[in-house]
Structures are given as structure tokens and as C-alpha cells.
Write an enzyme that holds these catalytic residues in place. Structure first.
Site, mmCIF file in Angstrom:
data_model
loop_
_atom_site.group_PDB
_atom_site.id
_atom_site.type_symbol
_atom_site.label_atom_id
_atom_site.label_comp_id
_atom_site.label_asym_id
_atom_site.label_seq_id
_atom_site.Cartn_x
_atom_site.Cartn_y
_atom_site.Cartn_z
ATOM 1 N N TYR A 62 0.840 -1.196 0.000
ATOM 2 C CA TYR A 62 0.000 0.000 0.000
ATOM 3 C C TYR A 62 0.874 1.244 0.000
ATOM 4 O O TYR A 62 2.076 1.186 0.278
ATOM 5 C CB TYR A 62 -0.930 -0.014 1.216
ATOM 6 C CG TYR A 62 -2.072 0.973 1.125
ATOM 7 C CD1 TYR A 62 -2.937 0.953 0.031
ATOM 8 C CD2 TYR A 62 -2.272 1.935 2.113
ATOM 9 C CE1 TYR A 62 -3.982 1.868 -0.066
ATOM 10 C CE2 TYR A 62 -3.314 2.843 2.028
ATOM 11 C CZ TYR A 62 -4.159 2.806 0.942
ATOM 12 O OH TYR A 62 -5.180 3.724 0.842
ATOM 13 N N ASN A 134 -15.454 3.670 0.028
ATOM 14 C CA ASN A 134 -15.985 3.665 -1.338
ATOM 15 C C ASN A 134 -16.932 4.833 -1.633
ATOM 16 O O ASN A 134 -16.728 5.555 -2.610
ATOM 17 C CB ASN A 134 -16.664 2.331 -1.631
ATOM 18 C CG ASN A 134 -15.668 1.197 -1.740
ATOM 19 O OD1 ASN A 134 -14.496 1.418 -2.021
ATOM 20 N ND2 ASN A 134 -16.114 -0.019 -1.511
ATOM 21 N N SER A 161 -18.344 -2.472 -8.681
ATOM 22 C CA SER A 161 -17.581 -2.335 -7.439
ATOM 23 C C SER A 161 -18.302 -1.408 -6.467
ATOM 24 O O SER A 161 -19.278 -0.738 -6.823
ATOM 25 C CB SER A 161 -16.189 -1.770 -7.744
ATOM 26 O OG SER A 161 -16.292 -0.429 -8.178
ATOM 27 N N VAL A 163 -17.216 1.417 -5.220
ATOM 28 C CA VAL A 163 -17.107 2.792 -5.696
ATOM 29 C C VAL A 163 -18.041 3.004 -6.881
ATOM 30 O O VAL A 163 -18.740 4.016 -6.968
ATOM 31 C CB VAL A 163 -15.655 3.134 -6.083
ATOM 32 C CG1 VAL A 163 -15.589 4.505 -6.753
ATOM 33 C CG2 VAL A 163 -14.754 3.120 -4.859
ATOM 34 N N GLY A 248 -7.780 3.039 -8.800
ATOM 35 C CA GLY A 248 -7.598 1.646 -8.411
ATOM 36 C C GLY A 248 -6.879 0.892 -9.507
ATOM 37 O O GLY A 248 -6.693 1.404 -10.619
ATOM 38 N N TRP A 273 -6.243 9.486 -4.725
ATOM 39 C CA TRP A 273 -6.025 8.615 -3.563
ATOM 40 C C TRP A 273 -6.750 9.241 -2.388
ATOM 41 O O TRP A 273 -6.430 10.351 -1.958
ATOM 42 C CB TRP A 273 -4.535 8.509 -3.276
ATOM 43 C CG TRP A 273 -4.160 7.522 -2.221
ATOM 44 C CD1 TRP A 273 -4.876 6.423 -1.800
ATOM 45 C CD2 TRP A 273 -2.953 7.525 -1.446
ATOM 46 N NE1 TRP A 273 -4.193 5.751 -0.817
ATOM 47 C CE2 TRP A 273 -3.012 6.404 -0.588
ATOM 48 C CE3 TRP A 273 -1.843 8.358 -1.411
ATOM 49 C CZ2 TRP A 273 -1.997 6.111 0.309
ATOM 50 C CZ3 TRP A 273 -0.821 8.059 -0.522
ATOM 51 C CH2 TRP A 273 -0.900 6.944 0.326
#
Length: 336
Positions: A62, A134, A161, A163, A248, A273
Site C-alpha cells: 500500500y 468507497n 464495485s 465505488v 484503483g 487517492w
């Protein structure tokens, strides 16, 4: 709840001691929770999802690595168990969403009150536990990058998804139209039922249809969470001068842009981000975002499918389930 000598609580907590993809560095440990200082609260966590960011944190891939050893968990919902002095607007028993790096995979934790956002009587605490990653990302994508007007179009891949679903709901509330790419044909009707204006298969075979629709719709903004050929299709559908945002990398493939897209279409490629945005956002900005999202959540327009719920004692089983490609919906941890 056993007491420790400090008159605090003993909390079963996630404990990351080493990075790796086999989860050997993550386990559970009992930690002592002290009484809250001024401006702090004790949180009694209820539920927390397992997000891709959590898996990446465990793997060490990450964008931010915690100093080890460390509890982790990027998102969750908690009840306030105790309030320290000089805390305003929060009371014992309130349900809150902790934001700004409060590790959530634990039973109890001490947190700054300013990092906790009140949720009034959520109809589902399981669903509310998934509101700050999300849906908040979706809100930022739609409101913080390009100034969109009612009637404008956006395009996104990964529409099934968390999001993607939130983008559809928030866009619909703003009068913004959505062009959505999905991997499976059986997802088309499901995503249309959420309020999507257009749904197409994310494949080379539908590229002609995508180009034809994009001439009529002319999306000014595109969201990419996949990479590779899918990201290329999002770029090909954008109107000249459009903005392509990557947030993503589900497909684990790089984003590529042709010379023509940069020169002749004047496309702009950038990333987003949520962690970076959250680190600089003022409390009023975060509150404004949640104020926009919470009514959609209350009306069940923002809903995230849940695959399975695991107790915290089965955290490693939950991690395996979260990594499964057959999973349909989120994996939740029950922290009560």
C-alpha cells in the site's frame, strides 16, 4: 469486559508484525485501552469491512506502511463508550464513523474526537461500516476533480464495485448521467436497476458501440479502477479535453495513453487517492461529503452487497475469503 490496572479495557485487536502475502504477519493480540484524555473518546467498534487497501497494507504494497507492530483496518463503525473532557457534540452511545487513520480491526480504541463523525440512527450498522471509503471516494471523484453540471456525462469501468455503485447513486442525485462498463453480461440489468443511464460490456467487441455512444454522450470525466485495455476504453470514450482519473488497479495492468489522445484529444490523465485527500481535507469538507452521502444511504440508494460476516476471532479466514475471486460482495468483521 475485563478491566486492566489502568481502569481501561482489554481489547482484542488486529496486530500486524510483518508484511507478506501469506498473512503470516497478521494475527490477534490483547491490548490495554487507557481512559480517554481531553478531546478523546473510547470507541466500541461494531463492524468493519476488509478492503483491498487492508490486504495491500498486510502485503506491504500500500502507499503507506504502518510502523510495525501495528493494529490496522481502514474503515468501520463504532459506538462511543466513554467521552473525555473538552469533547463537544459527541456523547456516550453515539454511533460514529472514525476517519483519518483510526485502525478499525479491534474491539476498542482511543481516538481523537475530531476524527469521529456522527451517524444518526443508521438503519443498518453493517452498511454504515462501509461508508467512508468507497462512497467517500465516489463523492470526491464526482465533485473534487472536474466541475460537472446537471446533464453532464461521466464514464467508469468496474461499475459493479463499491465505488462504482456509489458513483451511480451520487451522480443520479446530482443529475449527472453515467456510462458504465461491466465485465459480465449478467451484471448489465443489475447495474441498470441501480439507476445507471447506460451499461456496456467492458470488452473489445463493444468498442464500436462505446465510441458511438460516446459521440452522443461526450463524457467529460472518466474513472478507471482496472487499468490495461479497460483504462484505454475509458480514454477512448472521453470527449476532447476530458479528464481520465485512475483510483484503483484491480487488473494489475498499467495505464497507457496514445500520442493522439494526449496531442489531438488533449486528454488529462491523473490519479486520486482518498488517503491523500483525507490527510489535507478540513473537517468541514469531510462533513460536507458525508452530508451528501448519508441521505442516499438512509434511502438505501447506496448499498454494498455483503458476501459473509466473520467474527474478529476468525480474522484470518476473513482475509482468505476477501482474496477469493469467487467472492460476491464485501467481507465484514463483526467486532462486537
Amino acid at each position: 469486559m475485563p478491566s486492566n490496572p489502568d481502569s481501561g479495557l482489554t481489547s482484542l485487536s488486529s496486530w500486524l508484525t510483518d508484511f507478506g502475502s501469506d498473512d503470516s504477519g497478521i494475527g490477534l493480540k490483547e491490548l490495554s485501552i487507557s481512559s480517554p484524555d481531553a478531546g478523546e473518546v473510547i470507541l466500541d467498534f461494531q463492524f468493519a469491512p476488509v478492503n483491498p487497501a487492508d490486504l495491500n497494507t498486510i502485503e506491504g504494497t500500500y502507499g503507506i506502511k504502518p510502523a510495525l507492530p501495528s493494529p490496522i483496518g481502514s474503515e468501520g463503525i463504532a459506538k462511543i463508550l466513554q467521552v473525555g473532557s473538552a469533547v463537544e457534540g459527541l456523547h456516550e452511545g453515539d454511533m460514529v464513523l472514525p476517519i483519518k487513520s483510526v485502525p478499525c480491526w479491534q474491539q476498542y480504541a482511543v481516538a481523537r474526537a475530531e476524527a469521529c463523525y456522527l451517524v444518526h440512527e443508521p438503519h443498518s450498522i453493517e452498511q454504515a461500516s462501509m461508508l467512508t471509503v468507497n462512497p467517500l471516494t465516489a463523492w470526491c471523484l464526482l465533485s473534487q476533480i472536474v466541475k460537472l453540471e446537471e446533464g453532464d456525462w461521466i464514464i467508469q469501468n468496474a461499475a459493479t464495485s463499491g465505488v462504482g455503485r456509489a458513483v451511480i447513486a451520487i451522480a443520479q442525485s446530482l443529475g449527472i448521467k453515467t456510462m458504465n462498463l461491466v465485465r459480465r453480461e449478467e451484471s448489465i440489468q443489475e447495474i441498470k436497476a441501480l439507476g445507471a443511464d447506460m451499461v456496456l460490456l467492458d470488452s473489445h467487441e463493444t468498442l464500436k458501440d462505446l465510441k458511438a455512444w460516446s459521440k452522443e454522450a461526450a463524457p467529460r470525466l472518466g474513472f478507471n479502477a482496472v487499468g490495461g485495455d479497460s483504462a484505454v476504453r475509458v480514454a477512448q470514450a472521453l470527449a476532447p479535453g476530458g479528464t481520465h482519473v485512475t483510483f484503483g488497479a484491480m487488473g494489475l495492468k498499467p495505464v497507457t495513453a496514445s500520442n493522439g489522445q494526449l496531442i489531438f484529444k488533449d486528454l488529462r490523465f491523473q490519479g486520486f487517492w482518498l488517503t491523500r485527500w483525507g490527510g489535507s481535507a478540513k473537517r468541514a469538507q469531510v462533513q460536507a461529503a458525508l452530508d451528501s452521502i448519508l441521505p442516499l444511504f438512509a434511502n438505501e440508494q447506496i448499498q454494498t452487497p455483503v458476501s459473509k460476516v466473520y467474527p474478529l476471532s476468525q480474522m484470518n479466514d476473513a482475509l482468505q475469503a476477501a482474496r477469493s475471486k469467487e467472492r460476491q460482495g464485501k467481507i465484514l468483521l463483526d467486532l462486537r
